[in-house]
Design a protein around this motif. Structure first.
Motif, PDB file in Angstrom:
ATOM      1  N   GLY A   1       8.580   0.915   4.326  1.00 11.79           N
ATOM      2  CA  GLY A   1       9.782   1.274   3.610  1.00 11.79           C
ATOM      3  C   GLY A   1       9.579   2.490   2.729  1.00 11.79           C
ATOM      4  O   GLY A   1       8.475   3.033   2.628  1.00 11.79           O
ATOM      5  N   VAL A   2      10.665   2.884   2.089  1.00 11.21           N
ATOM      6  CA  VAL A   2      10.660   4.015   1.161  1.00 11.21           C
ATOM      7  C   VAL A   2      11.431   3.606  -0.081  1.00 11.21           C
ATOM      8  O   VAL A   2      12.505   3.004   0.015  1.00 11.21           O
ATOM      9  CB  VAL A   2      11.318   5.266   1.792  1.00 11.21           C
ATOM     10  CG1 VAL A   2      11.457   6.385   0.766  1.00 11.21           C
ATOM     11  CG2 VAL A   2      10.527   5.736   3.005  1.00 11.21           C
ATOM     12  N   SER A   3      10.869   3.919  -1.227  1.00 14.30           N
ATOM     13  CA  SER A   3      11.575   3.738  -2.498  1.00 14.30           C
ATOM     14  C   SER A   3      11.934   5.118  -3.019  1.00 14.30           C
ATOM     15  O   SER A   3      11.096   6.012  -3.073  1.00 14.30           O
ATOM     16  CB  SER A   3      10.691   3.025  -3.524  1.00 14.30           C
ATOM     17  OG  SER A   3      10.431   1.700  -3.131  1.00 14.30           O
ATOM     18  N   GLU A   4      13.196   5.269  -3.386  1.00 15.83           N
ATOM     19  CA  GLU A   4      13.698   6.490  -4.014  1.00 15.83           C
ATOM     20  C   GLU A   4      13.988   6.112  -5.463  1.00 15.83           C
ATOM     21  O   GLU A   4      14.722   5.155  -5.706  1.00 15.83           O
ATOM     22  CB  GLU A   4      14.961   6.950  -3.294  1.00 15.83           C
ATOM     23  CG  GLU A   4      15.596   8.192  -3.840  1.00 15.83           C
ATOM     24  CD  GLU A   4      16.874   8.578  -3.101  1.00 15.83           C
ATOM     25  OE1 GLU A   4      17.385   9.655  -3.394  1.00 15.83           O
ATOM     26  OE2 GLU A   4      17.362   7.801  -2.252  1.00 15.83           O
ATOM     27  N   ILE A   5      13.381   6.831  -6.424  1.00 12.03           N
ATOM     28  CA  ILE A   5      13.539   6.452  -7.830  1.00 12.03           C
ATOM     29  C   ILE A   5      13.934   7.633  -8.705  1.00 12.03           C
ATOM     30  O   ILE A   5      13.665   8.786  -8.372  1.00 12.03           O
ATOM     31  CB  ILE A   5      12.256   5.805  -8.399  1.00 12.03           C
ATOM     32  CG1 ILE A   5      11.099   6.801  -8.432  1.00 12.03           C
ATOM     33  CG2 ILE A   5      11.884   4.544  -7.625  1.00 12.03           C
ATOM     34  CD1 ILE A   5       9.888   6.328  -9.217  1.00 12.03           C
ATOM     35  N   GLU A   6      14.594   7.307  -9.807  1.00 15.52           N
ATOM     36  CA  GLU A   6      14.833   8.245 -10.906  1.00 15.52           C
ATOM     37  C   GLU A   6      14.209   7.627 -12.143  1.00 15.52           C
ATOM     38  O   GLU A   6      14.243   6.406 -12.324  1.00 15.52           O
ATOM     39  CB  GLU A   6      16.326   8.442 -11.154  1.00 15.52           C
ATOM     40  CG  GLU A   6      17.033   9.222 -10.087  1.00 15.52           C
ATOM     41  CD  GLU A   6      18.515   9.424 -10.393  1.00 15.52           C
ATOM     42  OE1 GLU A   6      18.941   9.211 -11.550  1.00 15.52           O
ATOM     43  OE2 GLU A   6      19.239   9.795  -9.462  1.00 15.52           O
ATOM     44  N   LEU A   7      13.664   8.475 -12.989  1.00 17.03           N
ATOM     45  CA  LEU A   7      13.027   8.018 -14.213  1.00 17.03           C
ATOM     46  C   LEU A   7      13.903   8.343 -15.411  1.00 17.03           C
ATOM     47  O   LEU A   7      14.497   9.409 -15.477  1.00 17.03           O
ATOM     48  CB  LEU A   7      11.651   8.670 -14.370  1.00 17.03           C
ATOM     49  CG  LEU A   7      10.690   8.392 -13.210  1.00 17.03           C
ATOM     50  CD1 LEU A   7       9.456   9.258 -13.332  1.00 17.03           C
ATOM     51  CD2 LEU A   7      10.329   6.932 -13.145  1.00 17.03           C
TER      52      LEU A   7
ATOM     53  N   ILE B   1       8.648   7.453  -2.517  1.00 20.79           N
ATOM     54  CA  ILE B   1       7.389   6.774  -2.271  1.00 20.79           C
ATOM     55  C   ILE B   1       7.521   6.020  -0.957  1.00 20.79           C
ATOM     56  O   ILE B   1       8.392   5.151  -0.818  1.00 20.79           O
ATOM     57  CB  ILE B   1       7.047   5.775  -3.396  1.00 20.79           C
ATOM     58  CG1 ILE B   1       6.995   6.468  -4.760  1.00 20.79           C
ATOM     59  CG2 ILE B   1       5.732   5.067  -3.109  1.00 20.79           C
ATOM     60  CD1 ILE B   1       8.237   6.345  -5.554  1.00 20.79           C
ATOM     61  N   SER B   2       6.679   6.332   0.022  1.00 19.19           N
ATOM     62  CA  SER B   2       6.675   5.530   1.250  1.00 19.19           C
ATOM     63  C   SER B   2       5.566   4.502   1.108  1.00 19.19           C
ATOM     64  O   SER B   2       4.512   4.774   0.531  1.00 19.19           O
ATOM     65  CB  SER B   2       6.486   6.399   2.496  1.00 19.19           C
ATOM     66  OG  SER B   2       5.215   6.982   2.524  1.00 19.19           O
TER      67      SER B   2
ATOM     68  N   GLU C   1       0.852  -1.178   0.000  1.00 19.05           N
ATOM     69  CA  GLU C   1       0.000   0.000   0.000  1.00 19.05           C
ATOM     70  C   GLU C   1       0.896   1.238   0.000  1.00 19.05           C
ATOM     71  O   GLU C   1       1.751   1.386   0.871  1.00 19.05           O
ATOM     72  CB  GLU C   1      -0.889   0.013   1.239  1.00 19.05           C
ATOM     73  CG  GLU C   1      -1.789   1.220   1.318  1.00 19.05           C
ATOM     74  CD  GLU C   1      -2.574   1.276   2.621  1.00 19.05           C
ATOM     75  OE1 GLU C   1      -3.275   2.285   2.800  1.00 19.05           O
ATOM     76  OE2 GLU C   1      -2.472   0.358   3.455  1.00 19.05           O
ATOM     77  N   ILE C   2       0.693   2.107  -0.974  1.00 22.36           N
ATOM     78  CA  ILE C   2       1.432   3.363  -1.029  1.00 22.36           C
ATOM     79  C   ILE C   2       0.853   4.289   0.024  1.00 22.36           C
ATOM     80  O   ILE C   2      -0.354   4.507   0.076  1.00 22.36           O
ATOM     81  CB  ILE C   2       1.334   4.013  -2.431  1.00 22.36           C
ATOM     82  CG1 ILE C   2       1.851   3.070  -3.513  1.00 22.36           C
ATOM     83  CG2 ILE C   2       2.059   5.361  -2.444  1.00 22.36           C
ATOM     84  CD1 ILE C   2       3.284   2.656  -3.406  1.00 22.36           C
TER      85      ILE C   2
END
Length: 157
Positions: free
Chosen positions: A105-111, A88-89, A75-76
């Motif tokens: 958790g947390v996702s850190e992303i680059e597009l 995004i947590s 679940e975001i």
């Protein structure tokens, strides 16, 4: 990661972020067959346990995840659109060894230029989510936490 992966402009970022979040919330063995829809061919993925630099390596990580854990639901909770990186947590509920478990958790992303994830770092507490499942490790972790925790003075009174 090759030098031809460029970070996309900010006008496309919300679309890529929404696509990634939808993928996370629908994560299943079936959706993992379409990683190419969400991730660039060459990528950089890292979490507290695994690393991947391409789709086949990432697919192997997800396939192993579904072998180890059952009934995975993500679940975001929150997200933040950044200039280059987005955050995004999330909360993941799952079953491990027949018992319900969960972790945050947390996702850190680059597009990348195709509105797909080219760089991802997942942050979550492996000492709770993985290592504590093993009795000897759990005992050692509890002792270590007790050793390094701040010792507050007893209240006067």
């Amino acid at each position: 990661m090759s030098g031809n992966n460029q970070i996309m402009d900010d006008t496309q970022s919300p679309q890529g972020l929404l696509k990634f979040m939808a993928f996370m919330e629908s994560l299943s063995p079936e959706t993992c067959q379409a990683l190419e829809d969400v991730y660039e061919t060459e990528l950089s993925f890292e979490d507290p346990i695994n690393q991947a630099s391409n789709i086949p390596e990432l697919r192997a990580i997800f396939e192993d995840l579904f072998k180890q854990l059952k009934q995975i639901r993500i679940e975001i909770k929150h997200h933040a659109l950044g200039g280059k990186r987005h955050f995004i947590s999330w909360h993941m509920a799952y079953s491990f060894r027949g018992k319900p478990r969960s972790l945050d958790g947390v996702s850190e992303i680059e597009l990348g230029p195709n509105c797909k994830v080219c760089w991802q770092r997942d942050y979550w507490d492996a000492s709770t989510g993985v290592y504590a499942e093993f009795p000897l490790m759990r005992t050692a972790l509890c002792a270590l936490k007790k050793l390094v925790a701040v010792k507050h003075p007893a209240p006067k009174g």
